[in-house]
Design a protein around this motif. Structure first.
Motif, PDB file in Angstrom:
ATOM      1  N   ASN A   1      30.107  -5.559 -30.184  1.00 33.43           N
ATOM      2  CA  ASN A   1      29.628  -6.435 -31.212  1.00 33.43           C
ATOM      3  C   ASN A   1      28.349  -7.033 -31.128  1.00 33.43           C
ATOM      4  OD1 ASN A   1      32.402  -6.181 -32.538  1.00 33.43           O
ATOM      5  ND2 ASN A   1      33.236  -7.733 -30.941  1.00 33.43           N
ATOM      6  N   LYS A   2      27.668  -7.149 -32.344  1.00 34.11           N
ATOM      7  CA  LYS A   2      26.190  -7.613 -31.984  1.00 34.11           C
ATOM      8  C   LYS A   2      26.412  -9.246 -31.752  1.00 34.11           C
ATOM      9  CE  LYS A   2      23.881  -4.542 -35.439  1.00 34.11           C
ATOM     10  NZ  LYS A   2      23.407  -4.382 -36.696  1.00 34.11           N
ATOM     11  N   VAL A   3      25.198  -9.728 -30.898  1.00 33.33           N
ATOM     12  CA  VAL A   3      25.390 -11.068 -30.399  1.00 33.33           C
ATOM     13  C   VAL A   3      24.110 -11.418 -30.693  1.00 33.33           C
ATOM     14  CG1 VAL A   3      25.573 -12.485 -28.751  1.00 33.33           C
ATOM     15  CG2 VAL A   3      27.265 -10.705 -28.949  1.00 33.33           C
ATOM     16  N   GLY A   4      23.527 -12.301 -31.660  1.00 30.08           N
ATOM     17  CA  GLY A   4      22.219 -12.786 -31.891  1.00 30.08           C
ATOM     18  C   GLY A   4      21.576 -13.446 -30.785  1.00 30.08           C
ATOM     19  N   ILE A   5      20.078 -13.251 -30.726  1.00 27.47           N
ATOM     20  CA  ILE A   5      19.424 -13.939 -29.745  1.00 27.47           C
ATOM     21  C   ILE A   5      18.824 -15.415 -30.315  1.00 27.47           C
ATOM     22  CG2 ILE A   5      17.331 -13.825 -28.488  1.00 27.47           C
ATOM     23  CD1 ILE A   5      19.007 -11.762 -27.217  1.00 27.47           C
ATOM     24  N   ILE A   6      18.985 -16.222 -29.503  1.00 27.58           N
ATOM     25  CA  ILE A   6      18.569 -17.713 -30.421  1.00 27.58           C
ATOM     26  C   ILE A   6      17.240 -18.052 -29.934  1.00 27.58           C
ATOM     27  CG2 ILE A   6      19.464 -20.179 -30.584  1.00 27.58           C
ATOM     28  CD1 ILE A   6      21.267 -17.990 -31.740  1.00 27.58           C
ATOM     29  N   GLU A   7      16.333 -18.354 -30.985  1.00 28.89           N
ATOM     30  CA  GLU A   7      15.165 -19.016 -30.614  1.00 28.89           C
ATOM     31  C   GLU A   7      15.065 -20.649 -30.747  1.00 28.89           C
ATOM     32  OE1 GLU A   7      10.417 -18.608 -32.118  1.00 28.89           O
ATOM     33  OE2 GLU A   7      12.097 -17.368 -33.203  1.00 28.89           O
ATOM     34  N   GLU A   8      14.721 -21.357 -30.027  1.00 30.64           N
ATOM     35  CA  GLU A   8      14.435 -22.691 -29.926  1.00 30.64           C
ATOM     36  C   GLU A   8      13.003 -22.874 -30.205  1.00 30.64           C
ATOM     37  OE1 GLU A   8      14.198 -25.877 -26.541  1.00 30.64           O
ATOM     38  OE2 GLU A   8      16.155 -25.322 -26.813  1.00 30.64           O
ATOM     39  N   ILE A   9      12.873 -23.347 -31.530  1.00 32.83           N
ATOM     40  CA  ILE A   9      11.331 -23.609 -31.723  1.00 32.83           C
ATOM     41  C   ILE A   9      11.031 -25.067 -31.959  1.00 32.83           C
ATOM     42  CG2 ILE A   9       9.649 -23.226 -34.001  1.00 32.83           C
ATOM     43  CD1 ILE A   9      11.992 -21.197 -35.038  1.00 32.83           C
ATOM     44  N   TRP A  10       9.893 -25.418 -31.160  1.00 35.43           N
ATOM     45  CA  TRP A  10       9.533 -26.776 -30.906  1.00 35.43           C
ATOM     46  C   TRP A  10       8.889 -27.219 -31.984  1.00 35.43           C
ATOM     47  CZ3 TRP A  10      10.436 -30.330 -26.676  1.00 35.43           C
ATOM     48  CH2 TRP A  10      11.631 -29.919 -25.684  1.00 35.43           C
ATOM     49  N   GLY A  11       9.170 -28.092 -32.908  1.00 37.97           N
ATOM     50  CA  GLY A  11       8.480 -28.295 -34.076  1.00 37.97           C
ATOM     51  C   GLY A  11       7.603 -29.581 -33.611  1.00 37.97           C
ATOM     52  N   LYS A  12       7.801 -30.528 -32.778  1.00 34.19           N
ATOM     53  CA  LYS A  12       7.136 -31.401 -32.161  1.00 34.19           C
ATOM     54  C   LYS A  12       7.505 -31.816 -30.838  1.00 34.19           C
ATOM     55  CE  LYS A  12       6.568 -36.353 -33.758  1.00 34.19           C
ATOM     56  NZ  LYS A  12       6.728 -37.600 -34.398  1.00 34.19           N
ATOM     57  N   ASN A  13       6.488 -32.178 -30.042  1.00 39.03           N
ATOM     58  CA  ASN A  13       7.036 -32.416 -28.713  1.00 39.03           C
ATOM     59  C   ASN A  13       5.790 -33.826 -28.292  1.00 39.03           C
ATOM     60  OD1 ASN A  13       7.593 -32.693 -25.976  1.00 39.03           O
ATOM     61  ND2 ASN A  13       7.282 -30.372 -25.749  1.00 39.03           N
ATOM     62  N   LYS A  14       6.520 -35.018 -28.227  1.00 40.36           N
ATOM     63  CA  LYS A  14       5.669 -35.965 -27.700  1.00 40.36           C
ATOM     64  C   LYS A  14       5.979 -36.139 -26.286  1.00 40.36           C
ATOM     65  CE  LYS A  14       4.359 -38.821 -31.592  1.00 40.36           C
ATOM     66  NZ  LYS A  14       4.745 -40.098 -31.978  1.00 40.36           N
ATOM     67  N   VAL A  15       6.796 -35.457 -25.565  1.00 36.66           N
ATOM     68  CA  VAL A  15       7.303 -35.488 -24.330  1.00 36.66           C
ATOM     69  C   VAL A  15       6.534 -34.893 -23.404  1.00 36.66           C
ATOM     70  CG1 VAL A  15       9.370 -35.300 -22.825  1.00 36.66           C
ATOM     71  CG2 VAL A  15       9.765 -36.078 -25.068  1.00 36.66           C
ATOM     72  N   SER A  16       6.334 -33.679 -23.622  1.00 34.57           N
ATOM     73  CA  SER A  16       5.214 -32.954 -22.830  1.00 34.57           C
ATOM     74  C   SER A  16       4.399 -32.167 -23.853  1.00 34.57           C
ATOM     75  CB  SER A  16       6.092 -31.731 -21.820  1.00 34.57           C
ATOM     76  OG  SER A  16       6.630 -30.874 -22.733  1.00 34.57           O
ATOM     77  N   SER A  17       3.533 -31.070 -23.036  1.00 34.63           N
ATOM     78  CA  SER A  17       2.408 -30.406 -23.939  1.00 34.63           C
ATOM     79  C   SER A  17       3.035 -29.384 -24.330  1.00 34.63           C
ATOM     80  CB  SER A  17       1.298 -30.210 -23.010  1.00 34.63           C
ATOM     81  OG  SER A  17       1.627 -29.503 -21.957  1.00 34.63           O
ATOM     82  N   PHE A  18       4.464 -28.953 -24.207  1.00 31.16           N
ATOM     83  CA  PHE A  18       5.085 -27.593 -24.675  1.00 31.16           C
ATOM     84  C   PHE A  18       5.111 -27.464 -26.141  1.00 31.16           C
ATOM     85  CE2 PHE A  18       8.538 -24.655 -25.501  1.00 31.16           C
ATOM     86  CZ  PHE A  18       8.179 -23.716 -24.645  1.00 31.16           C
ATOM     87  N   LYS A  19       4.523 -26.677 -26.676  1.00 31.99           N
ATOM     88  CA  LYS A  19       4.748 -26.496 -28.159  1.00 31.99           C
ATOM     89  C   LYS A  19       5.202 -24.954 -28.617  1.00 31.99           C
ATOM     90  CE  LYS A  19       1.980 -29.989 -29.375  1.00 31.99           C
ATOM     91  NZ  LYS A  19       2.743 -31.201 -28.852  1.00 31.99           N
TER      92      LYS A  19
END
Length: 162
Positions: free
Chosen positions: A91-109
């Motif tokens: 069965n197909k299993v999706g890859i999940i993308e976590e998109i950072w829309g805002k980040n004031k905790v670190s510089s990761f965007k």
């Protein structure tokens, strides 16, 4: 977030503005981390969610220190998707993308990618190069299937004229 009730029982935008302010106050007063889900407006097919897609929550976007959107191409595009793997049953299993829309905790965007392992009921972080390799591999497999169908159709057509 949208299912929470405010003390004053306000409606619409005022309700969410009050809830957002109250949650922000709890976080700053007690050093707490609050993780919540929020409702999206109708996002067009094939478009990844962004902060502006959050329904009635301008205050939530403003007050949040971090906003992460989860996106599954397989869920969104179904048969047209290219980002998926297969489980043990095929069965197909999706890859999940976590998109950072805002980040004031670190510089990761950027985005973080996860592969779901159904047999272990867990998500595993994977690299972007892994994801692009899956996309390329699935694209080549789909193109190969199309060529094979065309070849079979062409051969069948030749046989019917003999």
């Amino acid at each position: 977030f949208h299912l929470l009730s405010s003390a004053g029982q306000e409606e619409g935008r005022n309700k969410y503005k009050t809830l957002s302010k109250d949650l922000k106050q709890i976080c700053t007063t007690y050093g707490a981390t609050v993780v919540t889900t929020a409702e999206y407006r109708k996002v067009p097919r094939g478009q990844k969610p962004v902060n502006d897609d959050l329904a009635e929550t301008v205050a939530l976007v403003y007050d949040s220190n971090a906003i992460m959107h989860l996106y599954s191409e397989l869920h969104d595009l179904r048969e047209e998707a290219l980002l998926y793997t297969y489980d043990e049953q095929g069965n197909k299993v999706g890859i999940i993308e976590e998109i950072w829309g805002k980040n004031k905790v670190s510089s990761f965007k950027n985005s973080i990618w996860y592969q779901f392992i159904p047999e272990k009921a867990m998500y595993v972080e994977v690299s972007e190069s892994f994801v692009m390799g899956i996309r390329d591999s699935n694209m080549m497999a789909i193109e190969g299937e199309k060529l094979e169908k065309k070849s079979n159709n062409d051969y069948g057509a030749l046989n019917t004229f003999e």
